[in-house]
Design an enzyme around this catalytic site. Structure first.
Site, PDB file in Angstrom:
ATOM      1  N   HIS A 136      -6.803  -6.021  -0.661  1.00 12.48           N
ATOM      2  CA  HIS A 136      -5.791  -4.971  -0.666  1.00 12.48           C
ATOM      3  C   HIS A 136      -4.530  -5.487   0.020  1.00 12.48           C
ATOM      4  CE1 HIS A 136      -3.993  -1.070  -0.816  1.00 12.48           C
ATOM      5  NE2 HIS A 136      -4.012  -0.905   0.497  1.00 12.48           N
ATOM      6  N   SER A 196       0.841  -1.203   0.000  1.00 12.90           N
ATOM      7  CA  SER A 196       0.000   0.000   0.000  1.00 12.90           C
ATOM      8  C   SER A 196       0.878   1.256   0.000  1.00 12.90           C
ATOM      9  CB  SER A 196      -0.961  -0.025   1.192  1.00 12.90           C
ATOM     10  OG  SER A 196      -1.976   0.923   1.038  1.00 12.90           O
ATOM     11  N   ASP A 246      -8.186  -3.729  -6.990  1.00 10.80           N
ATOM     12  CA  ASP A 246      -7.743  -3.443  -5.633  1.00 10.80           C
ATOM     13  C   ASP A 246      -8.811  -2.634  -4.895  1.00 10.80           C
ATOM     14  OD1 ASP A 246      -5.213  -3.112  -3.701  1.00 10.80           O
ATOM     15  OD2 ASP A 246      -6.256  -1.190  -3.834  1.00 10.80           O
TER      16      ASP A 246
END
Length: 401
Positions: free
Chosen positions: A346, A185, A284
């Site tokens: 994610h 991320s 995502d």
């Protein structure tokens, strides 16, 4: 008789409790924080002024010359108010990085997936290496560089990166045989921004590669409304944290008056010298929420969790975005690796479900693709050609009406 029965019940409960603890121990470690020497004096501090921190798991004897470094993610803060709110949890303060039952925002880092030492959870060779978790508490992907605090907030991502890295170099990283820089991320964005810079700190004999997980967020240029979310966010982050100096010059020289575009990995990776592996899904969940909006995100989430049909108009929007995503990938070259699945979720490599059977592309599972690529056993350029969203845990695709 009653006493014996009660003892038996308590013994059963104790055995069950121990079994739960053993299972949990296989997934979660209680690793103390390490604070870089003189971190506070150097100004290497979190948003609230508490010292920067990392966690270290020593490798097996045969792996102590090798280092797996993971950059923790956690989004960004783009305003004083948002950054202030982060000081009440681990994303803005090292005071909240270890579990404390009295403070809701406190947490332990879960050493799942590729960061776990258990071979059943992590079948890769990396489990035998030294493992470093660089904890994230600056809100800028380690790019902030503001000299004086603002409203009692410290924007010092650059100093955190430098303080922790310099300490690791002095502890053996400088002359490591093999190093793998990874992140998820916002940590993935860090990897894309700093991969080449990090490479220059190591010995010329070190085998060094980078991996980005769940952070190859794209600039949706075909639709100004879709582009607005990340463009606005990155613009505010770079301005508030004074991040331009930590963005790659190969990118900022091209973007000129819009340096914040260099927070998009697609504008950085194309000029990268170091080999990099991109692990990402066009579906995502975080990108979907920011770029396509809450309505699309919650519709997909409902379909995923409740196994209901996804409306065709929403699926059409998603498929169109998938094509934009694929267009934004860097040109294929042998030194780089690409693994694009269609999982709704994610990040993957630090989760407890990263090696589920459904996480395959062309019958190759993600952890094996990563290992084969790093150790030069195979070139990896795998993209799921089916344009449907995948529930990788259940190993099936979401249907539309």
């Amino acid at each position: 008789m009653a006493i014996a029965q009660n003892c038996h019940q308590w013994l059963s409960l104790l055995i069950c409790a121990l079994a739960v603890l053993q299972t949990r121990a296989a997934i979660i470690y209680r690793i103390p924080l390490t604070f870089p020497e003189n971190a506070t004096a150097m100004g290497a501090v979190c948003l609230d002024g508490s010292p920067a921190a990392y966690q270290f798991i020593k490798g097996a004897p045969e792996g102590q010359d090798n280092w797996l470094i993971y950059m923790e993610g956690g989004g960004w803060c783009q305003s004083i108010e948002e950054c202030k709110s982060r000081t009440f949890d681990h994303k803005g303060s090292s005071k909240h990085m270890m579990k404390n039952d009295f403070f809701k925002g406190d947490n332990d880092f879960m050493f799942g997936g590729m960061l776990n030492k258990n071979s059943k959870i992590n079948p890769t060779e990396f489990r035998k290496w030294n493992i470093i978790i660089m904890r994230y508490c600056d809100g800028s992907s380690f790019t902030g560089d503001v000299e004086q605090p603002v409203n009692n907030l410290y924007f010092r991502g650059k100093r955190i990166f430098e303080a922790i890295t310099n300490e690791l170099l002095s502890k053996g990283l400088k002359d490591a045989k093999q190093v793998f820089l990874t992140g998820g991320s916002a940590g993935e964005v860090f990897v894309a921004l700093h991969c080449d810079r990090f490479h220059k700190l190591l010995s010329n004999t070190t085998k060094f590669k980078c991996l980005t997980d769940g952070g190859y967020f794209i600039h949706a240029k075909k639709d100004p409304k879709q582009a607005q979310g990340f463009v606005s966010m990155f613009k505010d982050v770079v301005s508030l944290h004074n991040s331009t100096g930590m963005l790659p010059q190969t990118c900022t020289q091209k973007m000129k008056d819009k340096p914040y575009f260099c927070m998009f990995p697609q504008y950085v990776v194309r000029d990268m010298v170091t080999p990099i592996f991109i692990l990402m899904s066009p579906y995502d969940a975080y990108q979907m929420n920011i770029t396509l909006g809450h309505e699309v995100y919650f519709a997909v989430r409902k379909s995923y969790k409740e196994h209901v049909i996804l409306p065709t108009p929403i699926y059409d929007v998603l498929k169109g975005f998938r094509l934009q995503f694929l267009d934004a990938l860097p040109p294929s070259k042998p030194s780089n690796g690409i693994f694009i699945n269609n999982c709704f979720g994610h990040t993957e490599i630090a989760t407890t479900t990263w090696n589920v059977d459904g996480d395959r592309v062309n019958n190759v599972i993600d952890w094996m693709a990563i290992s084969d690529w790093y150790f030069d056993r195979n070139e990896i350029n795998l993209i799921d050609e089916i344009d449907l969203i995948k529930d990788c845990i259940a190993n099936g695709y979401l249907a539309s009406s």
